[in-house]
Design an enzyme around this catalytic site. Structure first.
Site, mmCIF file in Angstrom:
data_model
loop_
_atom_site.group_PDB
_atom_site.id
_atom_site.type_symbol
_atom_site.label_atom_id
_atom_site.label_comp_id
_atom_site.label_asym_id
_atom_site.label_seq_id
_atom_site.Cartn_x
_atom_site.Cartn_y
_atom_site.Cartn_z
ATOM 1 N N SER A 73 0.836 -1.201 0.000
ATOM 2 C CA SER A 73 0.000 0.000 0.000
ATOM 3 C C SER A 73 0.871 1.251 0.000
ATOM 4 O O SER A 73 2.056 1.216 0.338
ATOM 5 C CB SER A 73 -0.914 0.017 1.234
ATOM 6 O OG SER A 73 -0.160 0.271 2.404
ATOM 7 N N ARG A 86 -10.585 4.759 2.696
ATOM 8 C CA ARG A 86 -11.460 5.159 3.805
ATOM 9 C C ARG A 86 -11.868 6.628 3.684
ATOM 10 O O ARG A 86 -13.009 6.983 3.995
ATOM 11 C CB ARG A 86 -10.770 4.892 5.144
ATOM 12 C CG ARG A 86 -10.547 3.412 5.398
ATOM 13 C CD ARG A 86 -10.062 3.143 6.796
ATOM 14 N NE ARG A 86 -9.394 1.850 6.896
ATOM 15 C CZ ARG A 86 -9.102 1.240 8.028
ATOM 16 N NH1 ARG A 86 -9.411 1.805 9.177
ATOM 17 N NH2 ARG A 86 -8.479 0.077 8.049
ATOM 18 N N ASP A 93 0.356 -3.594 14.369
ATOM 19 C CA ASP A 93 -0.172 -4.761 13.659
ATOM 20 C C ASP A 93 0.411 -6.072 14.169
ATOM 21 O O ASP A 93 -0.096 -7.146 13.825
ATOM 22 C CB ASP A 93 0.130 -4.651 12.159
ATOM 23 C CG ASP A 93 -0.656 -3.548 11.481
ATOM 24 O OD1 ASP A 93 -1.723 -3.158 12.012
ATOM 25 O OD2 ASP A 93 -0.211 -3.067 10.429
ATOM 26 N N ARG A 115 -11.586 -2.088 18.906
ATOM 27 C CA ARG A 115 -11.130 -1.249 20.023
ATOM 28 C C ARG A 115 -11.769 0.132 19.944
ATOM 29 O O ARG A 115 -12.303 0.645 20.927
ATOM 30 C CB ARG A 115 -9.601 -1.128 19.988
ATOM 31 C CG ARG A 115 -9.034 -0.056 20.934
ATOM 32 C CD ARG A 115 -7.547 0.130 20.725
ATOM 33 N NE ARG A 115 -7.209 0.548 19.363
ATOM 34 C CZ ARG A 115 -7.260 1.801 18.941
ATOM 35 N NH1 ARG A 115 -7.644 2.769 19.752
ATOM 36 N NH2 ARG A 115 -6.935 2.110 17.690
ATOM 37 N N ARG A 116 -11.708 0.737 18.757
ATOM 38 C CA ARG A 116 -12.283 2.070 18.602
ATOM 39 C C ARG A 116 -13.801 2.034 18.768
ATOM 40 O O ARG A 116 -14.387 2.906 19.407
ATOM 41 C CB ARG A 116 -11.910 2.638 17.228
ATOM 42 C CG ARG A 116 -10.427 2.997 17.106
ATOM 43 C CD ARG A 116 -10.039 3.310 15.682
ATOM 44 N NE ARG A 116 -8.626 3.673 15.570
ATOM 45 C CZ ARG A 116 -7.893 3.492 14.492
ATOM 46 N NH1 ARG A 116 -8.430 2.951 13.410
ATOM 47 N NH2 ARG A 116 -6.612 3.849 14.476
ATOM 48 N N GLY A 139 -10.262 -0.825 4.421
ATOM 49 C CA GLY A 139 -9.554 -0.310 3.259
ATOM 50 C C GLY A 139 -8.346 0.502 3.678
ATOM 51 O O GLY A 139 -8.143 0.789 4.862
#
Length: 241
Positions: free
Chosen positions: A10, A145, A79, A121-122, A140
């Site tokens: 990415s 996003r 991650d 979590r969020r 994404g």
């Protein structure tokens, strides 16, 4: 000396890999980038919990390291799983960037807002603070996003501030959420340069002692081994800000 650096493909991952490579070049090494597709990249529709949760952006990079196809794997430290894979170590944590989460699309969280996030979590923290919020799944890369924020008519989305900063998109941030309001993921804001055990000297030039101390404490907490350690680190972080 040629060092093969593995990274996801990415735009953000490659930007982070170049950030790490710039530090390694100080030691006089030549860098070759090796893009690697992970399980999290292949499946962008299912929630993280259905495709492996923590580690979905890490496994294939670790396999490439163990197989000798790359020499260094560049991860977002958040991650990584709480424990190191057998035969591998984090040889360096470069100096940490902003670990906070950021609200994009609005300058504050208001009752009844539609907020997008892929993070359990969020989601949990948002709903605990205000059950009237509508928290919708959103996966994404960063650019995807941001596009979905507008296409779906969401009021806001929550992203890691460091990713937006690294991509030159800090202007998209409505507000950076302090840890007392939105506790970040363990290791958020830090990169982790993973190598085979015994080869940490490859990346030693990039290691930042204070970042290592804090991120290792947070990873220990995430594993359930030492919650006191991360509590001390979070207090220190809050005081430093």
């Amino acid at each position: 000396m040629l060092v093969r650096v593995g990274s996801r493909g990415s735009r953000l991952a490659l930007t982070q890999a170049e950030q790490a490579a710039a530090l390694l070049r100080r030691a006089g090494v030549e860098i070759a980038f090796v893009p690697i597709t992970t399980a999290g990249d292949r499946d962008r529709s299912k929630p993280f919990g259905e495709i492996g949760a923590r580690g979905v952006f890490v496994k294939e990079l670790e396999e490439a390291l163990l197989a000798g196809r790359i020499d260094v794997a560049v991860h977002s430290a958040k991650d990584m799983t709480a424990e190191d894979h057998e035969g591998l170590v984090v040889g360096a944590y470069p100096e940490r960037d902003d670990p906070r989460d950021a609200l994009v699309g609005a300058a504050a969280i208001s009752p009844g807002m539609r907020i997008g996030t892929a993070s359990a979590r969020r989601r949990a923290q948002l709903l605990a603070a205000d059950p009237s919020l509508s928290v919708e799944p959103l996966r994404g890369n960063v650019d995807t996003r941001l596009r979905k924020l507008r296409e779906r008519g969401l009021d806001a989305i929550v992203l890691a501030a460091c990713g937006l900063d690294r991509l030159g998109l800090a202007a998209e941030i409505g507000v950076r959420l302090e840890p007392a309001k939105m506790l970040p993921e363990a290791g958020q804001g830090a990169l982790a340069l993973q190598v085979r055990a015994g080869e940490a000297e490859l990346v030693a030039e990039a290691d930042h002692t204070e970042t290592r101390r804090r991120v290792e404490a947070e990873r220990a907490c995430a594993s359930g081994d030492d919650p006191l350690a991360v509590a001390v680190e979070l207090k220190a972080f809050a005081a430093a800000r």
